[in-house]
Design a protein around this motif. Structure first.
Motif, PDB file in Angstrom:
ATOM      1  N   MET A  14      90.070  -5.821 -87.322  1.00  0.00           N
ATOM      2  CA  MET A  14      90.399  -6.399 -85.879  1.00  0.00           C
ATOM      3  C   MET A  14      89.900  -7.832 -85.885  1.00  0.00           C
ATOM      4  O   MET A  14      89.212  -8.316 -86.757  1.00  0.00           O
ATOM      5  N   LYS A  15      90.392  -8.516 -85.115  1.00  0.00           N
ATOM      6  CA  LYS A  15      90.031  -9.997 -84.849  1.00  0.00           C
ATOM      7  C   LYS A  15      88.578 -10.064 -84.124  1.00  0.00           C
ATOM      8  O   LYS A  15      88.618  -9.101 -83.411  1.00  0.00           O
TER       9      LYS A  15
ATOM     10  N   TRP B 219      84.714  -5.354 -99.570  1.00  0.00           N
ATOM     11  CA  TRP B 219      84.552  -4.069 -99.196  1.00  0.00           C
ATOM     12  C   TRP B 219      83.995  -3.301-100.033  1.00  0.00           C
ATOM     13  O   TRP B 219      83.473  -2.207 -99.635  1.00  0.00           O
ATOM     14  N   GLU B 220      83.675  -3.778-101.410  1.00  0.00           N
ATOM     15  CA  GLU B 220      82.874  -2.801-102.327  1.00  0.00           C
ATOM     16  C   GLU B 220      81.436  -2.938-101.624  1.00  0.00           C
ATOM     17  O   GLU B 220      80.716  -1.691-101.630  1.00  0.00           O
ATOM     18  N   ILE B 221      81.074  -3.980-101.053  1.00  0.00           N
ATOM     19  CA  ILE B 221      79.601  -4.098-100.814  1.00  0.00           C
ATOM     20  C   ILE B 221      79.462  -3.424 -99.425  1.00  0.00           C
ATOM     21  O   ILE B 221      78.575  -2.406 -99.403  1.00  0.00           O
ATOM     22  N   LEU B 222      80.578  -3.175 -98.525  1.00  0.00           N
ATOM     23  CA  LEU B 222      80.107  -2.424 -97.265  1.00  0.00           C
ATOM     24  C   LEU B 222      80.174  -1.165 -97.683  1.00  0.00           C
ATOM     25  O   LEU B 222      79.493  -0.360 -97.103  1.00  0.00           O
ATOM     26  N   LEU B 223      81.269  -0.546 -98.691  1.00  0.00           N
ATOM     27  CA  LEU B 223      81.351   0.942 -98.772  1.00  0.00           C
ATOM     28  C   LEU B 223      80.126   1.556 -99.357  1.00  0.00           C
ATOM     29  O   LEU B 223      79.380   2.418 -99.054  1.00  0.00           O
TER      30      LEU B 223
ATOM     31  N   VAL C  13      80.612   6.539 -90.119  1.00  0.00           N
ATOM     32  CA  VAL C  13      81.480   5.491 -89.555  1.00  0.00           C
ATOM     33  C   VAL C  13      80.670   4.380 -89.216  1.00  0.00           C
ATOM     34  O   VAL C  13      79.859   4.325 -88.273  1.00  0.00           O
ATOM     35  N   ALA C  14      81.236   2.925 -89.554  1.00  0.00           N
ATOM     36  CA  ALA C  14      80.644   2.005 -89.343  1.00  0.00           C
ATOM     37  C   ALA C  14      81.193   0.697 -89.200  1.00  0.00           C
ATOM     38  O   ALA C  14      82.475   0.529 -89.518  1.00  0.00           O
TER      39      ALA C  14
ATOM     40  N   PHE D 273      85.521  -5.102 -89.511  1.00  0.00           N
ATOM     41  CA  PHE D 273      86.240  -3.832 -90.145  1.00  0.00           C
ATOM     42  C   PHE D 273      85.507  -2.645 -89.910  1.00  0.00           C
ATOM     43  O   PHE D 273      84.225  -2.395 -89.943  1.00  0.00           O
ATOM     44  N   VAL D 274      86.311  -1.680 -89.179  1.00  0.00           N
ATOM     45  CA  VAL D 274      85.276  -0.613 -89.140  1.00  0.00           C
ATOM     46  C   VAL D 274      85.879   0.689 -90.012  1.00  0.00           C
ATOM     47  O   VAL D 274      87.077   0.894 -90.208  1.00  0.00           O
ATOM     48  N   ILE D 275      85.191   1.017 -90.865  1.00  0.00           N
ATOM     49  CA  ILE D 275      85.159   2.045 -92.051  1.00  0.00           C
ATOM     50  C   ILE D 275      84.738   3.495 -91.827  1.00  0.00           C
ATOM     51  O   ILE D 275      83.497   3.460 -91.387  1.00  0.00           O
ATOM     52  N   GLU D 276      85.412   4.397 -92.378  1.00  0.00           N
ATOM     53  CA  GLU D 276      84.829   5.583 -92.025  1.00  0.00           C
ATOM     54  C   GLU D 276      84.954   6.300 -93.874  1.00  0.00           C
ATOM     55  O   GLU D 276      86.086   6.227 -94.200  1.00  0.00           O
ATOM     56  N   LEU D 277      83.824   6.298 -94.199  1.00  0.00           N
ATOM     57  CA  LEU D 277      83.582   6.871 -95.521  1.00  0.00           C
ATOM     58  C   LEU D 277      84.247   8.339 -95.886  1.00  0.00           C
ATOM     59  O   LEU D 277      83.284   9.201 -95.109  1.00  0.00           O
TER      60      LEU D 277
END
Length: 283
Positions: A40-41, A72-76, A84-85, A149-153
């Motif tokens: 998202m912006k 993204w690797e850092i976030l994950l 979900v973060a 970024f909303v990420i669901e692992l």
């Protein structure tokens, strides 16, 4: 929603929306990480640019494999399974997102995200991303900005627990797999399975093009790879010719002759150029 946490990385903020389960996974080099994401912006509307859940299967990356969007690797690797973060990342981390997004959108549209590698040669590659083909991505590329970024692992797999696709290999592994793909393509061609053979040649071309991006254009290592690519493109064209894809044959062979005039084009492909033109006129 848990209180915002600052990761130990400048320009990144994390907010946990839904907690995960178990301990933090063992994110060792070579691990395959599967996840959904929404981009998202950072405007009032929080405009959604991309959402993997809307277009199909989840995303996955290989840890330590120099993924385009390094953050993204850092976030994950800060997440637990099922977590979900939401991550706010400033522009220093989002500069290459437009190129990544272009590839993901083309995959979702059923297009080949590396098609420009195959259809252009030499100096033409330098201008391949003058426009990305999407207005919002062109705008973001011209003026990088923070993104959310909303990420669901979903899953983390150890290096030896899954079959690695060619894109997930390192450069040395890609160089080793290219002759195997080339050989498979030749075998399938002899069996008359032209579409399958074309896919093998195309996969080998993509491997070589990925390696080639690390070399300086027109210097010896780059030219060596280019010669290998041209051989595979000509094999690929033989498959297209069998399937009567004349315009594509014309496009590929013209590029090779234009940028590499010393390359020997098989007689059957030389003949196909004039046949392609005549076929086009008849159409």
């Amino acid at each position: 929603m848990e209180k915002t946490m600052l990761l130990d990385v400048e320009g990144v903020r994390k907010t946990i929306i839904h907690g995960g389960t178990g301990d933090l996974p063992n994110f060792i080099s070579g691990s395959k990480v599967t996840f959904h994401f929404r981009t998202m912006k950072c405007n009032e509307e929080r405009t959604v640019m991309d959402d993997s859940k809307r277009v199909g299967p989840p995303m996955h990356i290989i840890i330590g494999n120099m993924f385009k969007l390094e953050v993204w690797e850092i976030l994950l690797t800060s997440m637990r399974i099922g977590e979900v973060a939401e991550f706010w990342c400033d522009a220093t981390h989002t500069g290459v997102y437009p190129i990544l997004s272009r590839s993901l959108r083309q995959i979702a549209e059923g297009k080949d995200p590396t098609e420009w590698h195959i259809h252009t040669c030499g100096l033409a590659n330098m201008f391949a991303y003058h426009t990305l083909g999407y207005e919002d991505l062109d705008e973001l590329q011209k003026e990088p900005q923070p993104l959310i970024f909303v990420i669901e692992l979903l899953k983390v797999e150890a290096p030896n627990s899954y079959e690695r696709e060619s894109w997930a290999l390192n450069n040395d592994e890609k160089m080793k797999v290219v002759p195997l793909l080339h050989g498979d393509g030749n075998r399938l061609f002899k069996l008359g399975r032209y579409e399958e053979a074309a896919a093998k040649y195309q996969e080998a071309i993509i491997c070589l093009r990925n390696i080639q991006t690390k070399e300086k254009a027109w210097e010896a290592p780059w030219l060596k790879l280019e010669k290998m690519v041209n051989t595979l493109i000509l094999n690929y064209c033989q498959c297209l010719l069998k399937n009567e894809e004349y315009y594509q044959v014309l496009e590929h062979t013209t590029d090779i002759i234009k940028y590499h005039p010393g390359t020997r084009v098989p007689l059957v492909l030389e003949a196909s150029i004039s046949s392609s033109v005549n076929w086009g006129l008849r159409r």
